[in-house]
Design a protein around this motif. Structure first.
Motif, PDB file in Angstrom:
ATOM      1  N   UNK A  38       0.846  -1.194   0.000  1.00 30.25           N
ATOM      2  CA  UNK A  38       0.000   0.000   0.000  1.00 30.25           C
ATOM      3  C   UNK A  38       0.882   1.245   0.000  1.00 30.25           C
ATOM      4  N   UNK A  39       1.843   1.261   0.915  1.00 33.32           N
ATOM      5  CA  UNK A  39       2.724   2.441   1.043  1.00 33.32           C
ATOM      6  C   UNK A  39       3.446   2.745  -0.260  1.00 33.32           C
ATOM      7  N   UNK A  40       3.800   1.712  -0.999  1.00 31.19           N
ATOM      8  CA  UNK A  40       4.626   1.906  -2.193  1.00 31.19           C
ATOM      9  C   UNK A  40       3.815   2.003  -3.474  1.00 31.19           C
ATOM     10  N   UNK A  41       2.500   2.172  -3.316  1.00 31.14           N
ATOM     11  CA  UNK A  41       1.596   2.356  -4.468  1.00 31.14           C
ATOM     12  C   UNK A  41       1.559   1.174  -5.409  1.00 31.14           C
ATOM     13  N   UNK A  42       2.002   0.019  -4.950  1.00 37.63           N
ATOM     14  CA  UNK A  42       1.829  -1.177  -5.773  1.00 37.63           C
ATOM     15  C   UNK A  42       0.332  -1.459  -5.841  1.00 37.63           C
ATOM     16  N   UNK A  43      -0.330  -1.240  -4.702  1.00 38.86           N
ATOM     17  CA  UNK A  43      -1.797  -1.237  -4.708  1.00 38.86           C
ATOM     18  C   UNK A  43      -2.195   0.184  -5.088  1.00 38.86           C
ATOM     19  N   UNK A  44      -2.776   0.323  -6.257  1.00 33.23           N
ATOM     20  CA  UNK A  44      -2.963   1.678  -6.785  1.00 33.23           C
ATOM     21  C   UNK A  44      -4.434   2.090  -6.902  1.00 33.23           C
ATOM     22  N   UNK A  45      -5.335   1.103  -6.893  1.00 38.16           N
ATOM     23  CA  UNK A  45      -6.736   1.466  -7.126  1.00 38.16           C
ATOM     24  C   UNK A  45      -7.686   0.693  -6.230  1.00 38.16           C
ATOM     25  N   UNK A  46      -8.913   1.169  -6.140  1.00 36.56           N
ATOM     26  CA  UNK A  46      -9.899   0.454  -5.311  1.00 36.56           C
ATOM     27  C   UNK A  46     -11.323   0.803  -5.731  1.00 36.56           C
ATOM     28  N   UNK A  47     -12.245  -0.016  -5.274  1.00 36.77           N
ATOM     29  CA  UNK A  47     -13.666   0.332  -5.309  1.00 36.77           C
ATOM     30  C   UNK A  47     -14.187   0.254  -3.882  1.00 36.77           C
TER      31      UNK A  47
END
Ligand code: TRP
Ligand code: SF4
Length: 362
Positions: A38-47
């Protein structure tokens, strides 16, 4: 069209805009102890992740569903999902982990027998070795063996029609019906934790790669149509980027040169990494003058995604690379050492984990 079975190149920004996925950054600030990805923006999107972050912050329970399609060897990219599951498990998430053997059969021609064997020896063994606690209230099942799943999938199929599936997945009149059917099983996978027998309606998050968003669009639509009858709440989702393969394209279960498999012999994996593409310059002199390109470097990406936990340390490496004081040879050697340590440790843990994994479907 985003096709979950053949997708290979992603323009993440475009997908976010086109399909109305929200930027994860807005949620990140609310979470007290975001994980590395999460911190490294690897997870970039969500609903609708706001539904989940509120529950995390108030220590309330929620469900987490993510499936594995057992179609080949598990590689270091898959570790991303496991790291998220472990984090959720420590933050109030109740896990449900379907093994998508129906999908593997429909989309890849993998027999149920083979699917089960891959699920145990490739996936579950490594999930456990990487630190997932499968004894802590986790629902793991094979789609093909689960009657509750097939009933729910059947009922979900009442709420969708061919035009909708065609619009989402690009199906044509010659698409075989197993392929049309498989997404309905995934819809049911996502809704199972909300059935009365599992405790009734509960907020759910589905952490997946962006290629899975079509399934979430279908699920969210069907959920609203089943709301009256079952009380289901619309599931939330998060989307992560894919790790780049060692040769520059996609890291793939079926292309050994592109991937570091978790079941690779350490020496073979290190050898592959040694010949991976870096973001370095043509000559030493150029590297010293201009610096490297960490954002186009497979080595750096591995550090970001998996091999360095400490943000400060990672920042230092990036700065040294950009300023030309770090040379690719040294950087690569150091990364190979980290990979070697990681894999040696994992392989040791696999011995016991395999025994646990083999008891799951008995
Ligand atoms: N389709 C997913 C994949 O290809 C696997 C999957 C099955 C899944 N059921 C799921 C993912 C439920 C998320 C939620 O990997
Ligand atoms: Fe990649 Fe390291 Fe070379 Fe920078 S120094 S381009 S991070 S290998």
């Amino acid at each position: 069209m985003l096709d979950p079975w053949t997708a290979d190149a992603f323009d993440y920004d475009k997908l976010v805009k086109q399909f109305g996925i929200k930027n994860f950054q807005d949620e990140l600030v609310k979470i007290k102890n975001p994980n590395r990805l999460m911190r490294r923006r690897v997870i970039f999107g969500h609903r609708d992740f706001n539904n989940i972050s509120d529950l995390i912050n108030t220590n309330k329970q929620f469900a987490v569903v993510t499936g594995m399609m057992p179609s080949g060897q598990i590689h270091i990219g898959h570790k991303m999902v496991v790291d998220q599951l472990i984090w959720y498990q420590n933050n109030g998430g109740k896990l449900s982990l379907p093994i998508a053997d129906l999908e593997a059969y429909a989309a890849r021609g993998i027999s149920f027998e083979k699917g089960k064997q891959l699920a145990v020896n490739e996936y579950l063994t490594n999930y456990i070795a990487l630190g997932l606690d499968v004894e802590k209230d986790v629902n793991i099942y094979l789609q093909s063996q689960n009657k509750i799943l097939s009933d729910l999938s059947f009922r979900a199929s009442m709420k969708a029609n061919f035009s909708e599936l065609k619009a989402i997945y690009g199906f044509t009149p010659s698409t075989n019906l197993a392929h049309v059917n498989a997404p309905l099983s995934q819809v049911a996978d996502i809704l199972i934790p909300q059935l009365e027998e599992y405790g009734g309606p509960i907020n759910t998050v589905v952490p997946v790669g962006i290629d899975q968003d079509p399934h979430l669009r279908l699920t969210r639509d069907i959920t609203s149509k089943l709301h009256e009858e079952f009380g289901f709440l619309t599931p939330s989702s998060t989307y992560h980027r894919f790790i780049t393969g060692l040769t520059g394209g996609k890291m793939s279960s079926s292309k050994p040169k592109t991937a570091i498999y978790l079941n690779d012999e350490t020496k073979d994996a290190v050898k592959k990494l040694k010949s991976a593409k870096t973001g370095g310059r043509e000559s030493l002199q150029e590297q010293k003058q201009l610096g490297g390109k960490p954002d186009e470097c497979v080595i750096f990406e591995l550090l970001v995604y998996h091999l360095i936990e400490d943000d400060e340390k990672l920042r230092e490496i990036k700065e040294e690379c950009l300023s030309g004081t770090l040379l690719c040879g040294d950087c690569k050697n150091r990364t190979c050492q980290l990979l070697e340590d990681f894999l040696d440790d994992l392989h040791e843990k696999q011995i016991e984990s395999r025994e646990i994994a083999q008891t799951i479907f008995d």
